[in-house]
Design a protein around this motif. Structure first.
Motif: not given
Length: 2002
Positions: A1431-1440, A1482-1496, A1530-1534
């Motif tokens: 789950l993640a949230v921003s000022s405009e969206y709930f993300a599932l 979700v970044n602070s502006t709510g423009s992008h969602a990001l995940c670390a997609s891992t593979s065992e 922010t996407l500048q520092y991940v």
């Protein structure tokens, strides 16, 4: 004689003191030395010997300045070292001025003080020798007692008045020592009318002692200063008295071994005497230069290059002083040749290698070539005034006598002429006859008189006093005064011409004049001097050199070699004979005596002396005509070569024992010793500045937590002040022993880069405070954080002082001059001192004031040196140099000093003044009022003395070089420089186009005031001692005379080795060229020692080349020779590390930012950084693994089009010819460049457990298992805050209350921390379970969700964490969960008061009000078959984020977006089949969602991004490892961190997110690989999920990187494919018959023809795992039965079972008796009573024993029955032999079964009653004869590695106690077994040999894990391939690793092909099959086998380079 400040002793009194001291000291020395000999059982000879020792010194030396040479009697071997040490300390004793009042001296004994002087007149380092404290102490006591009594009784001292204040000089930034040559420590008058030291006549008793330490403090002396005399005022002058007090080493220091000194230096003890460095050696060649010119010429071409190359191979420079080659009969204008030669001998004495110094504990060689020539005597450059005047007086007397004699003869002749003859007329005949007789006698007498007059006049011309007075002039500037030989050019100006026609007559005239002068000196010195004095006028230079060599090598056997040649039948009448024999009788006598001395020299062993007999021919020596002569040259060269190398080998072996063995300490010591030595040298030369030193002392004792910055203009003595403070800081601490770390930026090649400086400091701090230096990071950001951590180890018992000098010399990399790498506040017990220039262009001082504030207490300025102090210092220097100046000269310096008042100018003026004589005209001693102008004048003088071309080019090379040049490099560079060589060849008539070494040595000696030798890349290089000297040289030579690029081009040409060795370089007159015999500049050298081969790298070339290519504008050469050259990159990487590679690339890209070759290579290096830091030799596989496909596709569209990466194509070709064993992959198999790159943040020592980023996105907080929480500045990568005592139990981390608080969630506790104070504010501990936490930033509320009980609690962060609300979810909400225990998911933050909550595996989420606990919105996923994962949230969206429950591929994950206002569904963000959403951001502006997609499976992580508006989805970056935590604002520092890692990876995705999406990785990979037996070129790959079937030609060629067959849709997902050669058997149509699942159809497919051969329907094949089916031939398929107790063989032609093989165990006749007996045997074997105590056994009754036996018998019978039932178990696992004839199967039992497929039978059972036998870790030989596997003996509790004979059914061998064996391999003949263990160890076992087990420690990257490793033993057991995380090839004979390949992702399948020549593997995310072949020693070790059968073109056999 001065005995105090301004006190003079009357000469008569002085003579009395000297005589008395001489007499008393001699007696004391005799007594002390006699006691030593008495202890050596030589009592009878002791006194006589000692007396002989003392009296053997000439009286002149013993009486002058109290100088004693204590020579050791040669017979006393035992005390050689004592005499060597004592001679160093006791041979020079001088008066020390007394500066205290008489009352202070009344209770003190008179003191003697040693003055230790180096050969160049500077004060040498006392600590390099071991003194003899007992001798010194006894001398102090005995001599001082009698001296005190005698002198006071005799009234020598009286009327003692107040002493004078200490005054003296100050250090400068320019020179290791500020003083010149000195023979006395007593101050002398420096002007004609008296100076500061001569104005008072008060007598003071001299203080004469060996002082141990304390500095004198005395009252000041106030005097006036006028034009004639200096004034020292009381409050102004802080300069101490200029007397030399060298403190001898303490007893403790004398006992320190070299290793102890090394340890103390590394531990931060600056007062430890630095051991001599051994990175250069010297060899002096002594000869006449006339009869040996052929040998010298041959040495130049055949011997010297070999020896120099040999030393370079050992990282040592061999300096060969051949001072006579090409120097025959070539006088120098300033007569410096003799001094140059002797100084060169002294230079050899200084070095620890081949030298003449008896006191140095090292080996040396002197090659002394003597033959029939003795050599000519030479004129002395100076003669003592008394001696000269005595000679001159005697000459004048003789001249007057002879003149008077001539006058008397003339008068007699005149009288004869005036005598009248008698009148003959009056004479008789007899009288006439008598008269005639008398007249005839008169005429005869007159003739004789005339002849005598003529002869006498000729003699008179020869002994004219004017000859001496013209050529020798008295120089009263030297003390004592001398007569100095005038320059030749004063009378013969053409002597300096280069034109032979002009120079030749001048040389001839000078030789005639010199011969006449020498005859006069030889004749009249015998009349006026003792033999020891007049003998020196007859000595030849050869004898002087030999005497110096012999004396310096006393008691050093083997250090001198003597070679002589003898001509048989020499004919004296031959014209050539004069070159090989002496014609002068006196010289013959001297030559005989010299040869006799050499033959009797006992330290010259017979093996080191050799004479060669040669045949004489009229041409003399003609090796080109006579084979005997050439053979002599060859033997001579071979002999010298072998002798020198033998001594060097011993030296190098001693070095290995002396230097630290730890690689980290060894590398660190090489750097630290340079800085410590520099610090000690500068500290010793420093005087004065007491107020500044006191300020530094007060800072060190203060409580300041800020650094102290010392600044001052160039030349003000700042550097010397800092060095003195660093050295003295240890004694300034009270009751503590501080560690002092000193670095001076710029003095070494590693001290200009802040990263390298921090790395060395952190490593030293780790050693000081007993930490592991291997854990010190190498990256800049990691080092900054590690530095901040390391300095915290300082304590009150062990404080820390860090001194970093000359920060302005740092490069601009990493913004080092902004000082951001320093902590803002220093920890307690830590003090840091900086120094810098105040210039604005460096910005260091401004940065310090900005960073720490401009408080005055933190800054210390080094100002101008007052003129009064300068006068004192100048007088002091002149005194030490035994020099004085005329009043006008003295005042000239002080007058000009007013305009340039800094110590550097004063030093330059002093050195200039040393060249002034008392008769120098005023116009010749004018000084410019600037340091650079003075240096320029000195350069002009050098050009006059040495020749303008030579000086111009030599100084230009020194200036242009990155870190100076070595002496040999300078000689080579001049030899390659035709601008210079044209003139030298004409002037010296060179037969070899090479610069004579004597010219370079002369120039080096004359440059000693301006040039110093510093360590650079392991060698000593000549560098300018001060920046202003460098600037002056640059302006004169790099800007005005020649342009700088010409020097850089020449240097680049030299270091590339274009004309190295015998390569010819064209000359202006010869286009073909001639060889110059310069260094070959190989990048590396192979050294073999004790059976091991090591590599020495040419760091000089590696570090200099890029710099010179760039500065000479040769960018293409930079790429082809360096940055795009594989061998150069490999050498640089192995020797200097990847960080230096980055530095070179950054520098090049800064000049050519658009160069695609460099950009792509830099990105490749950054991707491979981690691997290459651990193993640089993987360079080839890493570059090819990332760039291979990219370069193969770089083909121009049109022939005229350029390639995109033109320089990378030859780079790839070079990799395929690697000089070291390297794995070369066929295709790109590693992450290619082009994606986002990460920076590494290093600071934690343990795995990172939690992470959070602040609201503005610029800072982050992390927790780690090292029990710390760290705050990071993401812009600089620096740790700004560290909280200890928390972190190891932290599971979640959040930042709250406007980034002021840190909230940690631990197992049953939540704590709130104040980020500013690091204090824990609140602890919430009343949790029954782990709590997930969230923060409402807007309402400042902390939410804790207890996941086990589904309870939410809200706390107010503003109100002391008071509880706001506690609520528990109702039943209807909990029903949403499949598993309600610990499956709760919440968002990290809220939207207003709403918290997003969900249960894992549910398909809906809900929002909960954090204040009321009520559910606000229910958010259902758009797909019903979904399970929420994040789950993640921003000022405009709930993300599932959720996963589709039943969809494995094509889109397993998606994200649903809901509006925060109303909870309405907005859209779904579709993912790809590579996504794995476990944590969503979700970044602070709510423009992008990001995940670390891992593979065992692949062990990798992708950073996946969604655009929440456009729904665009990208994978922007990938890295190895499974990232278990991540964070971004922010996407500048991940930020991400992988499992098991203690570092953070920092990504900047802001630029990548707007670029086109990169190619998505394939979703399927390779699951199985099968190599074709009949067609070894081919490998067949099966894909995961029954994807495409591919065939690969893995032979070398263009097809090795691509599939030759791809079969899509050949199989269904449920089918099984079995491969053999080109046949593919497909088991299909899976169905159910009865209760069994079977395959009902078989398809036979030919991969070669791409056709189905047939279909066999109606078969009945039991399904099993795919790897359990085996195609035995084209018609037989092997598998297991339904219950797995039999092996079925199906006939594929008919589809029926051809035959079955099942275990058949031999039945046993089982009876009760036999069972009981067998059970009893087992009981005895097991020894059941071992578990009983002795008491139990003794007290056990017979009935109890009987019952126990019956119980044990029942247990044994039961266990035996269970083992019998194991025979009915099904097959657990089986192995099949390589020839497919033997199968070994395991049954999860105590037995294994061996089946013969040809005999179709069970042939053997391998049984072990005490072990379960498995095949998890097992290997079978190719023919199945032997099986090796691991087993555990349950009875003995011991692990074994067991070798079975499968045909005999017996155990052949086994190894005991081998635990944690993870993989095993066996050779075909079972002669060698290789297995790996979990502790990264390998075992090589040869079971049929004795002592056959070898243990080998694997490399750090080797990671053995059960079930994930493979071992292949190849080539008859000589090689092994191991897959254990990495793939490695091993030489099993030597037990060494040949090559390693580290994959980015996990390997899914692996096999060997082409009979073990290739290793093929597949990956889980790629369909490509990668073949690795070993490139070995510049040739491909693989041999193509078989033929192409798949229709490939014939060019497929071509090489990759094509």
């Amino acid at each position: 004689m001065d005995v105090g400040y301004g006190r003079r002793i009357h000469p008569h009194t002085e003579q009395k003191i000297i005589s008395h001291l001489k007499r008393k000291l001699n007696r004391r020395v005799e007594k002390r030395l006699a006691s030593i000999y008495e202890k050596s059982d030589q009592k009878s000879k002791a006194k006589a010997k000692v007396k002989e020792v003392v009296q053997s010194t000439p009286m002149s030396r013993r009486s002058s300045n109290l100088v004693y040479d204590l020579k050791q009697p040669p017979k006393f071997e035992k005390h050689r070292d004592i005499f060597q040490r004592y001679n160093e300390y006791g041979d020079r004793v001088v008066f020390t001025p007394a500066n205290k009042r008489r009352s202070h001296l009344s209770n003190q004994k008179p003191q003697l003080q040693p003055l230790n002087l180096s050969t160049d007149g500077t004060r040498a380092d006392f600590g390099t020798l071991d003194p003899l404290p007992d001798i010194r102490a006894s001398l102090n006591e005995d001599v001082n007692e009698e001296f005190d009594a005698d002198q006071e009784d005799n009234g020598v001292f009286s009327d003692v008045e107040e002493g004078a204040e200490e005054t003296g000089g100050t250090g400068t930034d320019d020179q290791d020592e500020m003083i010149g040559r000195a023979a006395s420590g007593a101050p002398v008058n420096t002007s004609r009318e008296g100076s500061l030291y001569s104005q008072h006549s008060r007598k003071v008793k001299p203080s004469l002692t060996f002082q141990e330490g304390a500095e004198d403090e005395s009252e000041p002396l106030k005097e006036d200063y006028s034009k004639e005399q200096a004034v020292v005022q009381r409050p102004i002058s802080p300069v101490p008295t200029p007397h030399i007090v060298l403190r001898p080493m303490t007893r403790e220091m004398t006992r320190l071994s070299t290793q102890d000194k090394h340890s103390r230096i590394l531990k931060g003890t600056l007062d430890t005497v630095c051991p001599h460095e051994t990175n250069n050696a010297c060899l002096y060649i002594s000869n006449t230069g006339i009869d040996t010119k052929w040998e010298l010429r041959y040495f130049m071409t055949e011997l010297y290059p070999q020896l120099k190359e040999y030393c370079l191979q050992h990282n040592c420079e061999l300096r060969i002083y051949d001072m006579h080659w090409a120097m025959e009969n070539m006088p120098f204008d300033n007569h410096s040749y003799l001094n140059n030669c002797i100084t060169a001998v002294e230079e050899c004495q200084k070095t620890r290698a081949v030298n003449f110094v008896i006191f140095d504990p090292c080996l040396s060689e002197l090659a002394t070539l003597t033959s029939g020539r003795y050599g000519s005597s030479t004129l002395p450059a100076t003669i003592d005034a008394e001696e000269f005047e005595a000679i001159f007086q005697c000459l004048t007397n003789d001249h007057e006598k002879l003149k008077g004699h001539i006058e008397s003869l003339i008068q007699e002749q005149r009288e004869l002429d005036e005598e009248k003859e008698p009148d003959k007329a009056d004479l008789t005949e007899e009288e006439k006859a008598s008269v005639r007789k008398k007249a005839q006698a008169k005429r005869q007498h007159n003739i004789q008189l005339a002849q005598s007059i003529m002869a006498s006049e000729k003699d008179l011309e020869l002994i004219k006093p004017e000859i001496l007075s013209y050529w020798y002039r008295k120089d009263e500037n030297v003390i004592p005064a001398v007569y100095r030989l005038q320059r030749i050019s004063t009378k013969f100006p053409d002597i300096n011409k280069t034109d032979p026609k002009k120079k030749g007559p001048a040389v001839k005239n000078w030789k005639e004049a010199a011969e006449g002068i020498l005859l006069i000196l030889q004749k009249y010195s015998k009349q006026t001097q003792e033999e020891s004095d007049w003998r020196r006028y007859e000595l030849s230079l050869l004898e002087m050199e030999i005497q110096a060599g012999i004396k310096s090598n006393l008691f050093a056997p083997g250090r001198i070699c003597w070679f002589a040649k003898q001509f048989e039948g020499i004919n004296e009448s031959d014209e050539a004979a004069k070159d090989f024999m002496e014609t002068d009788q006196n010289r013959k006598v001297r030559m005989v005596e010299l040869n006799e001395q050499l033959r009797n020299y006992r330290e010259l062993p017979k093996k080191n002396r050799e004479s060669y007999g040669l045949d004489w021919i009229k041409e003399g020596f003609a090796p080109e005509q006579l084979r005997n002569h050439m053979l002599y040259l060859e033997k001579l060269v071979d002999r010298i070569n072998s002798l020198v190398k033998e001594s060097l080998v011993e030296l190098f072996e001693e070095e290995k024992l002396a230097i630290p063995t730890n690689p980290y300490e060894k590398e660190l010591y090489a750097e630290v010793i340079q800085h410590v030595t520099f610090c000690q040298q500068r500290a010793r030369s420093f005087h004065g500045r007491q107020q500044l030193l006191q300020s530094i002392k007060e800072y060190l004792r203060s409580d300041s937590n800020l650094p102290l910055t010392i600044y001052g203009r160039s030349g003000m003595g700042r550097k010397s002040l800092v060095c003195r403070a660093a050295r003295d800081s240890q004694k300034w601490y009270q009751q503590a022993s501080p560690a002092v770390v000193f670095r001076s930026c710029g003095i070494t090649s590693a001290s200009q880069n802040i990263r390298l400086i921090l790395q060395s400091i952190c490593t030293q701090l780790a050693i000081i405070y007993n930490r592991n230096p291997a854990l010190v990071p190498t990256g800049y950001r990691g080092l900054v954080n590690d530095f901040s951590d390391k300095i915290k180890y300082a304590s009150s018992e062990r404080p820390l002082v860090i001194v970093i000098d000359s920060l302005d010399q740092l490069t601009e990399e990493h913004d080092s001059r902004k000082l951001l790498w320093m902590p803002k506040v220093l920890p307690k017990h830590v003090k840091v001192i900086f120094s810098c220039l105040p210039d604005d262009k460096f910005q260091v001082l401004d940065a310090a004031k900005k960073y720490w504030g401009s408080e005055e207490a933190n800054f210390l300025e080094v100002g101008e040196l007052p003129k009064d102090d300068a006068a004192v210092i100048l007088s002091h220097w002149l005194s030490l140099a035994n020099h004085t100046l005329t009043d006008d000269q003295y005042n000239t310096i002080l007058q000009v000093y007013k305009d340039c008042p800094n110590p550097l100018f004063l030093q330059c003026a002093f050195h200039e003044a040393l060249s002034w004589s008392s008769y120098t005209p005023p116009e010749n001693y004018k000084l410019a009022a600037a340091v650079k102008r003075v240096a320029t004048v000195a350069f002009a003088r050098l050009e006059r003395d040495h020749g303008e071309p030579l000086v111009r080019r030599a100084l230009g090379y020194i200036t242009a070089a990155r870190k100076g040049v070595t002496l040999n490099e300078l000689e080579d560079l001049i030899s390659l420089d035709d601008m210079v060589m044209e003139e030298l060849c004409m002037q010296y008539k060179l037969e070899i186009r090479r610069c004579p070494p004597a010219l370079i040595v002369r120039l080096k000696q004359d440059l000693r005031s301006y040039v110093m030798e510093l360590n650079a890349d392991g060698l000593k290089t000549m560098q300018w001692s001060h920046l202003q000297f460098h600037e002056a040289a640059a302006e004169r030579y790099l800007l005005q005379r020649d342009k700088a690029p010409s020097y850089h081009k020449a240097l680049a040409e030299y270091f590339t080795g274009v004309y190295g060795g015998l390569k010819k370089k064209p000359t202006p007159s010869n286009e073909e060229g001639v060889p110059r015999y310069v260094a070959t500049q190989s990048l590396s050298f192979q050294l073999e020692s004790a059976g091991t081969v090591s590599t020495i790298y040419n760091k000089r070339a590696l570090n200099e080349l890029p710099y010179h290519f760039i500065n000479s504008n040769q960018f293409d050469m930079l790429k082809s020779q360096c940055l795009c050259n594989y061998e150069w990159l490999l050498a640089k990487l192995c020797s200097c590390g990847i960080r230096n590679i980055f530095d070179d690339f950054y520098l090049a890209i800064s000049i050519e930012p658009k160069d695609k070759d460099l950009t792509i290579l830099l990105e490749t290096f950054q991707l491979s950084r981690t691997v290459l830091e651990k193993d640089p030799q993987q360079l080839g596989s890493q570059l090819a693994g990332r760039l291979k496909s990219l370069i193969m596709k770089d083909v121009p569209v049109a022939p005229a089009d350029p390639k995109v990466y033109p320089a990378c194509h030859p780079l790839m070709a070079q990799i395929s010819r690697s000089s070291i064993p390297t794995f070369y992959p066929s295709v790109t198999c590693l992450t290619p460049p082009g994606g986002a790159l990460a920076d590494i943040l290093v600071g934690h020592k343990g795995e990172i457990t939690a992470l959070a980023i602040t609201s503005e996105g610029m800072r982050a907080v992390s927790a780690s298992l090292d029990n710390t929480i760290k705050m990071w500045d993401l812009r600089s990568g620096k740790v700004t805050k560290s909280i200890s005592g928390v972190g190891k139990d932290v599971l979640q981390l959040l930042i709250a209350l406007e980034n002021k608080l840190i909230i940690t969630s631990e197992m049953a506790c939540v704590r709130v921390w104040d980020l500013e104070t690091s204090a824990c504010l609140f602890s919430i501990v009343d949790f029954d379970d782990y709590a997930k936490i969230a923060v409402s930033q807007s309402t400042k509320i902390l939410i804790c969700y207890m996941v086990g009980v589904n309870t939410m609690r809200s706390y107010s962060l503003e109100n002391n964490c008071t509880l706001i609300k506690e609520s528990t979810l109702e039943r209807e909400e909990t029903e949403l969960s499949i598993d309600r225990d610990k499956m709760l998911i919440i968002s990290d933050s809220t939207v207003g008061d709403q918290l997003l909550v969900a249960y894992q595996d549910s398909d809906a989420a809900f929002t909960q009000n954090i204040k009321s606990g009520e559910v606000v919105y229910k958010l259902a996923c758009s797909n019903e078959s979904s399970r929420i994962t994040s789950l993640a949230v921003s000022s405009e969206y709930f993300a599932l984020g959720y996963q589709f429950k039943y969809l494995k591929r094509e889109m397993p994950y998606a994200i649903d977006i809901f509006a925060t206002a109303g909870g309405a569904y907005v859209r779904t963000l579709r993912g790809c089949d590579e996504d794995n959403i476990t944590k969503l951001f979700v970044n602070s502006t709510g423009s992008h969602a990001l995940c670390a997609s891992t593979s065992e499976h692949t062990w990798s992580t992708d950073l996946a991004v969604w655009n929440m508006e456009t729904e665009e989805h990208k994978h922007l970056a990938s890295h190895a490892g499974v990232a278990h935590i991540a964070g971004l604002t922010t996407l500048q520092y991940v930020l991400t961190s992988s499992k098991g890692e203690n570092t953070l990876q920092l990504w900047n995705l802001s630029g990548s997110v707007i670029k086109p999406a990169p190619k998505v990785k394939q979703s399927i990979g390779v699951s199985n690989l099968v190599a074709m037996k009949d067609h070894p070129r081919y490998v067949v790959a099966s894909s995961t999920d029954n994807g495409p079937l591919t065939v690969w030609n893995v032979a070398k060629g263009k097809t090795s990187g691509r599939a030759v067959r791809i079969e899509h849709g050949l199989v269904d997902p449920t089918d099984i494919v079995v491969i053999r050669n080109t046949k593919a058997v497909i088991l299909s149509d899976r169905g159910i018959t009865g209760n069994a699942s079977i395959y009902q159809s078989v398809y036979m497919y030919d991969l070669r023809t791409k056709r189905y051969e047939r279909k066999v329907p109606g078969v009945y094949i039991i399904p099993s795992q795919a790897h359990e089916f085996k195609l035995l031939n084209d018609e037989l398929l092997m598998g297991l039965s339904e219950n797995r107790n039999q092996i079925y063989i199906w006939n594929l032609s008919t589809g029926t079972i051809a035959y079955r093989i099942k275990p058949t165990f031999q039945p046993k006749d089982i009876t009760a008796t036999s069972l009981n007996q067998e059970a009893l045997n087992h009981m005895k074997k097991r020894k059941h009573t071992a578990k009983m105590t002795p008491w139990d056994r003794r007290t056990e009754s017979p009935n109890q024993r009987q019952r126990r036996h019956e119980s044990q018998m029942e247990e044994e019978l039961k266990e035996m029955e269970e083992k019998r039932k194991e025979k009915e178990n099904g097959v657990e696992q089986f192995l099949i032999s390589g020839d497919e004839k033997i199968v070994v199967a395991s049954f999860f039992s105590h037995h294994l079964c061996v089946f013969d497929m040809d005999r179709k039978d069970h042939i053997q059972t391998l049984e072990n009653d005490d072990s379960l036998l498995h095949l998890y870790v097992a290997a079978l030989t190719n023919n199945g004869a032997f099986l090796v596997h691991t087993n555990y003996d349950e009875d003995e509790k011991v692990s074994y590695v067991t070798l079975w004979d499968c045909f005999e059914g017996t155990v052949r061998k086994r190894l005991k106690n081998e635990k944690d064996v993870c993989a095993v391999g066996i050779s075909d003949d079972a002669q060698r077994i290789l297995f790996g263990k979990g502790n990264c160890e390998l075992r090589i076992w040869e079971p049929f040999k004795r002592s056959s087990l070898r243990k080998i420690q694997g490399y750090s990257g080797m990671n053995f894990q059960f079930g994930m490793n493979k071992i292949f033993v190849l080539k008859g057991g000589s090689q092994g391939i191991i897959y254990a995380g990495d793939i490695s090839m091993w030489d099993l004979d030597k037990g060494t690793v040949l090559a390693v390949y580290t994959p980015d992702t996990r390997i899914s399948a692996m096999t060997v092909a082409m009979q073990g020549q290739l290793l093929c593997f597949g990956l889980k995310d790629s369909l490509s099959v990668v073949s690795l072949r070993l490139i070995d020693n510049k040739h491909d070790s693989t041999q193509d086998q078989g033929e192409n059968i798949m229709g490939e073109m014939t060019w497929s056999d071509s090489s990759d380079e094509d």
